[in-house]
Design a protein around this motif. Structure first.
Motif, PDB file in Angstrom:
ATOM      1  N   ALA A 168      20.048  90.940  16.020  1.00 27.71           N
ATOM      2  CA  ALA A 168      19.967  92.225  16.712  1.00 27.71           C
ATOM      3  C   ALA A 168      21.213  92.474  17.555  1.00 27.71           C
ATOM      4  N   ASN A 169      21.736  91.440  18.201  1.00 27.52           N
ATOM      5  CA  ASN A 169      22.958  91.591  18.996  1.00 27.52           C
ATOM      6  C   ASN A 169      24.141  91.961  18.115  1.00 27.52           C
ATOM      7  N   ARG A 170      24.260  91.313  16.958  1.00 28.44           N
ATOM      8  CA  ARG A 170      25.371  91.612  16.055  1.00 28.44           C
ATOM      9  C   ARG A 170      25.278  93.036  15.516  1.00 28.44           C
ATOM     10  N   LEU A 171      24.051  93.478  15.206  1.00 29.17           N
ATOM     11  CA  LEU A 171      23.874  94.850  14.719  1.00 29.17           C
ATOM     12  C   LEU A 171      24.222  95.862  15.815  1.00 29.17           C
ATOM     13  N   SER A 172      23.827  95.563  17.045  1.00 33.06           N
ATOM     14  CA  SER A 172      24.116  96.470  18.165  1.00 33.06           C
ATOM     15  C   SER A 172      25.621  96.597  18.395  1.00 33.06           C
TER      16      SER A 172
ATOM     17  N   LYS B 283      27.601 102.309  16.882  1.00 30.47           N
ATOM     18  CA  LYS B 283      27.884 103.015  18.122  1.00 30.47           C
ATOM     19  C   LYS B 283      26.633 103.677  18.687  1.00 30.47           C
ATOM     20  N   ASP B 284      25.628 103.931  17.826  1.00 27.30           N
ATOM     21  CA  ASP B 284      24.438 104.671  18.259  1.00 27.30           C
ATOM     22  C   ASP B 284      23.223 103.754  18.202  1.00 27.30           C
ATOM     23  N   SER B 285      22.812 103.230  19.341  1.00 23.83           N
ATOM     24  CA  SER B 285      21.688 102.294  19.369  1.00 23.83           C
ATOM     25  C   SER B 285      20.360 102.974  19.062  1.00 23.83           C
TER      26      SER B 285
ATOM     27  N   ASP C  19      11.834  90.194   9.438  1.00 20.70           N
ATOM     28  CA  ASP C  19      13.292  90.011   9.406  1.00 20.70           C
ATOM     29  C   ASP C  19      13.971  91.213   8.762  1.00 20.70           C
ATOM     30  N   GLU C  20      13.374  92.400   8.938  1.00 20.61           N
ATOM     31  CA  GLU C  20      13.908  93.637   8.364  1.00 20.61           C
ATOM     32  C   GLU C  20      14.422  94.550   9.480  1.00 20.61           C
ATOM     33  N   PHE C  21      15.579  95.155   9.238  1.00 21.55           N
ATOM     34  CA  PHE C  21      16.215  96.044  10.207  1.00 21.55           C
ATOM     35  C   PHE C  21      16.662  97.318   9.491  1.00 21.55           C
ATOM     36  N   LEU C  22      16.647  98.434  10.235  1.00 18.21           N
ATOM     37  CA  LEU C  22      17.154  99.710   9.724  1.00 18.21           C
ATOM     38  C   LEU C  22      18.295 100.175  10.617  1.00 18.21           C
ATOM     39  N   ILE C  23      19.284 100.778   9.969  1.00 18.40           N
ATOM     40  CA  ILE C  23      20.424 101.299  10.719  1.00 18.40           C
ATOM     41  C   ILE C  23      20.941 102.542  10.004  1.00 18.40           C
ATOM     42  N   VAL C  24      21.386 103.521  10.776  1.00 20.00           N
ATOM     43  CA  VAL C  24      21.918 104.770  10.224  1.00 20.00           C
ATOM     44  C   VAL C  24      23.392 104.897  10.588  1.00 20.00           C
TER      45      VAL C  24
ATOM     46  N   LEU D 174      29.182  89.797   8.579  1.00 21.12           N
ATOM     47  CA  LEU D 174      28.905  89.531   9.989  1.00 21.12           C
ATOM     48  C   LEU D 174      27.575  88.794  10.171  1.00 21.12           C
ATOM     49  N   LEU D 175      26.517  89.271   9.485  1.00 15.60           N
ATOM     50  CA  LEU D 175      25.193  88.670   9.639  1.00 15.60           C
ATOM     51  C   LEU D 175      25.104  87.289   9.002  1.00 15.60           C
ATOM     52  N   SER D 176      26.008  86.996   8.061  1.00 14.41           N
ATOM     53  CA  SER D 176      25.987  85.698   7.376  1.00 14.41           C
ATOM     54  C   SER D 176      26.731  84.608   8.139  1.00 14.41           C
ATOM     55  N   GLU D 177      27.396  84.971   9.249  1.00 10.21           N
ATOM     56  CA  GLU D 177      28.083  83.948  10.045  1.00 10.21           C
ATOM     57  C   GLU D 177      27.066  82.975  10.641  1.00 10.21           C
TER      58      GLU D 177
END
Length: 643
Positions: free
Chosen positions: A281-285, A289-291, A300-305, A324-327
């Motif tokens: 969640a921190n990496r996605l944030s 730019k728009d939280s 373990d599912e996330f949505l982002i626009v 980024l998420l695979s680090e």
């Protein structure tokens, strides 16, 4: 469950009443016209008083039924009526009508002349024939109606002393028996149709109710997910709805699912899993730019626009996001890694509502997961067709055994040195709506939805039963493919024992084939299952060997009896496939297993494999899969050729 069954029965009864009353007008009218014709057309102008009395009683009964039908149509049809009571009212009238016709036919057999009697039987037989469809919604009435119409009168004719009347009675009785069978089958088909219709309706209703309850519960929660502090579903959907209902530039919705998260959560613990979700969640944030257009959708599912973006840019951003998420994650004194698979839906190209966009992005993500994980996929209409087709297959598979749509065919396995038949491999075939569905399409669906256990047990049972019918003197083995999911089932050994016991097939004539994917599973469980099979006398083969997971140490631990070389190596036996096959043959000597080459299609391949020392051949060069009914003649022809 009891409540669901009660609802199902209630809805089926109502549907049955609708069908019965829907056909009532035609049945009543035909009975009225026929009764009037038979009574007044013969012995005119003098009418037998008993016939006239019968006609008046029949007419009154039909009028009562007609008014009952009008009452149902006007007062009950559009209400939540009691289907059982409505059905009882209808079948009471219908059965009384049948009894009246039975009385009339019996009377005619004793009082009418030959022409009148023949005409009466023809008319009543016609009504009996029509009743199998008209009354199919109620099984017992559908069976009772044609039988009571014809049987008593036909028996009376059979007992007469005139031969032509006896013949007429035999015809009538025979027709009533035929109509009994037809009516029973028609009623069974109608009942199954009503069951499926209402079962699906109840399931849909239950799903809708669950969605409503879940949505209501989410609505009561705060806007933030307590673990990740991202927006939860409610807040995200509200924000996304604002975006889709106001004039906007194109945007991309990404559905993100973490790869390998469940394994970490199960093996290391939920604390480590929670740490990974928070860090994700921190990496996605940090990436967006728009939280407000970012949420934890669930698990373990996330949505982002991403706003104001085209397809190419959305794909590029998704690739960056996957990297980024695979680090690695440093948690619980361990360095852990998860990947991410992303599905993309574009507004307004793919959809213009928030629910539809999420659905399509989710569909694209799952489609990509089936192809290759830790990658990105943009929705296409073809995916939706494939999803609908998969659902169609899944629904069909649930009834495939009951509807007798499954069958087995058998492909011979030939001894390379003698060219004698050593075994048959049982291959499953499924015909759905006149379409032959390939196993590589329906087996994964059966595994995905848990249907593989029932289907696999059916295959084992029928393969053993068929093998028992072959030439016992030649001791031909039957090979049965088993899914890794079946093999991991604690009841699997019992299923094999039951198949052998019920078919009386010796255990040494059954070989179980498992794919190389077992090497990626829990080898302790798999090894124990294989040893249990072998202790029974059943031999075990590794199918499609060389295509993925196998290792020498695992092969040694499993101690399988046979290995099947994948057809991809056989096709390349004249090039680099030869080296692989040669290596397998060396392994077979060291680990004491026999080798089968599958996919042998040419004489050149056969000769090359023979020179390499392969023990058994299987492929179109020797025989295509054979239908069950053709196996005896095939065995006879092979026996004649070798005699």
């Amino acid at each position: 469950m009891t409540e669901t069954n009660s609802k199902l029965n209630k809805f089926m009864q109502r549907d049955a009443a609708v069908i019965l009353y829907g056909n009532a007008v035609a049945g009543i009218l035909i009975s009225l016209l026929t009764s009037s014709f038979l009574v007044f057309a013969f012995s005119y102008p003098r009418i037998d008083p008993l016939k006239k009395i019968w006609w008046w009683v029949m007419t009154c009964l039909l009028l009562i039924r007609f008014f009952d039908m009008i009452w149902w149509e006007v007062k009950l049809k559009k209400t939540q009526f009691d289907g059982n009571i409505a059905t009882i009212r209808f079948i009471t009238g219908a059965n009384l009508t049948a009894l009246m016709w039975s009385v009339y036919l019996v009377y005619c057999t004793t009082q009418g002349n030959d022409i009148e009697l023949t005409t009466t039987i023809i008319a009543i037989a016609a009504m009996a024939g029509g009743s199998s469809t008209v009354l199919a919604a109620h099984k017992y009435t559908a069976i009772f109606f044609p039988c009571i119409l014809l049987t008593p009168g036909s028996i009376g004719l059979i007992l007469s002393d005139q031969k032509h009347l006896q013949l007429l009675g035999i015809l009538g009785l025979s027709f009533s028996i035929v109509m009994l069978v037809i009516s029973r089958n028609s009623a069974k088909f109608t009942a199954n149709t009503l069951f499926l219709k209402n079962e699906n309706s109840i399931l849909v209703h239950q799903m809708e109710e669950k969605v409503k309850q879940r949505t209501h519960k989410i609505y009561e929660l705060s806007n933030l997910d307590p673990l990740t502090r991202l927006f939860n579903r409610t807040a995200f959907l509200e924000q996304l709805k604002v975006v889709t209902t106001t004039p906007q530039k194109p945007f991309a919705l990404l559905f993100i699912d973490l790869d390998g998260f469940k394994k970490i959560n199960d093996s290391i613990g939920h604390k480590a899993g929670d740490d990974i979700l928070r860090e994700t969640a921190n990496r996605l944030s940090q990436f967006t730019k728009d939280s407000q257009l970012l949420c934890r959708w669930g698990g373990d599912e996330f949505l982002i626009v991403f706003s104001d973006i085209d397809e190419a840019s959305a794909v590029e951003k998704s690739k960056q996001l996957i990297a980024l998420l695979s680090e690695p994650h440093n948690t619980e004194n361990s360095i852990l890694s998860v990947g991410a698979t992303i599905g993309i839906a574009l507004y307004p190209i793919h959809a213009k509502t928030e629910d539809r966009l999420i659905q399509l992005a989710d569909m694209a993500m799952y489609y990509q997961k089936k192809q290759m994980r830790s990658a990105v996929c943009v929705f296409t209409e073809e995916m939706e067709k494939l999803f609908a087709y998969d659902l169609h297959l899944k629904n069909g598979l649930t009834k495939a055994i009951e509807n007798k749509q499954l069958r087995l065919v058998f492909q011979p396995i030939i001894c390379s040195k003698t060219l004698n038949i050593a075994a048959f491999e049982a291959l499953l075939r499924w015909q759905l709506d006149d379409e032959n569905i390939p196993p590589d399409e329906f087996i994964p669906i059966a595994e995905q939805y848990g249907l593989i256990h029932e289907i696999g047990a059916w295959v084992l049972q029928h393969a053993c039963m068929q093998a028992k019918q072959w030439d016992n003197k030649r001791e031909i083995i039957v090979c049965v493919n088993v899914s890794i999911i079946q093999l991991q089932d604690e009841n699997f050994i019992g299923i094999v024992e039951e198949a052998l016991s019920s078919s009386l097939l010796p255990a040494e004539l059954l070989h179980i084939e498992i794919t190389e994917s077992v090497f990626a599973s829990d080898l302790v469980v798999i090894t124990n299952q294989i040893k249990s099979l072998q202790s029974m006398g059943v031999q075990v083969s590794i199918d499609d060997f060389g295509t993925g997971y196998s290792s020498l140490s695992a092969m040694q631990d499993l101690a399988v009896n046979m290995v099947k070389i994948d057809r991809s190596f056989v096709n390349k036996v004249d090039s680099n496939g030869k080296a692989i096959i040669s290596a397998v043959m060396h392994m077979s000597s060291a680990l004491n297993f026999t080798v089968i080459a599958e996919g042998v299609e040419t004489e050149e391949q056969s000769q090359a494999l023979l020179q390499l020392g392969v023990h058994y051949f299987q492929g179109y060069y020797y025989s295509r899969p054979i239908e069950i009914e053709n196996i005896p003649s095939y065995l006879e022809s092979k026996h004649s050729n070798t005699a």
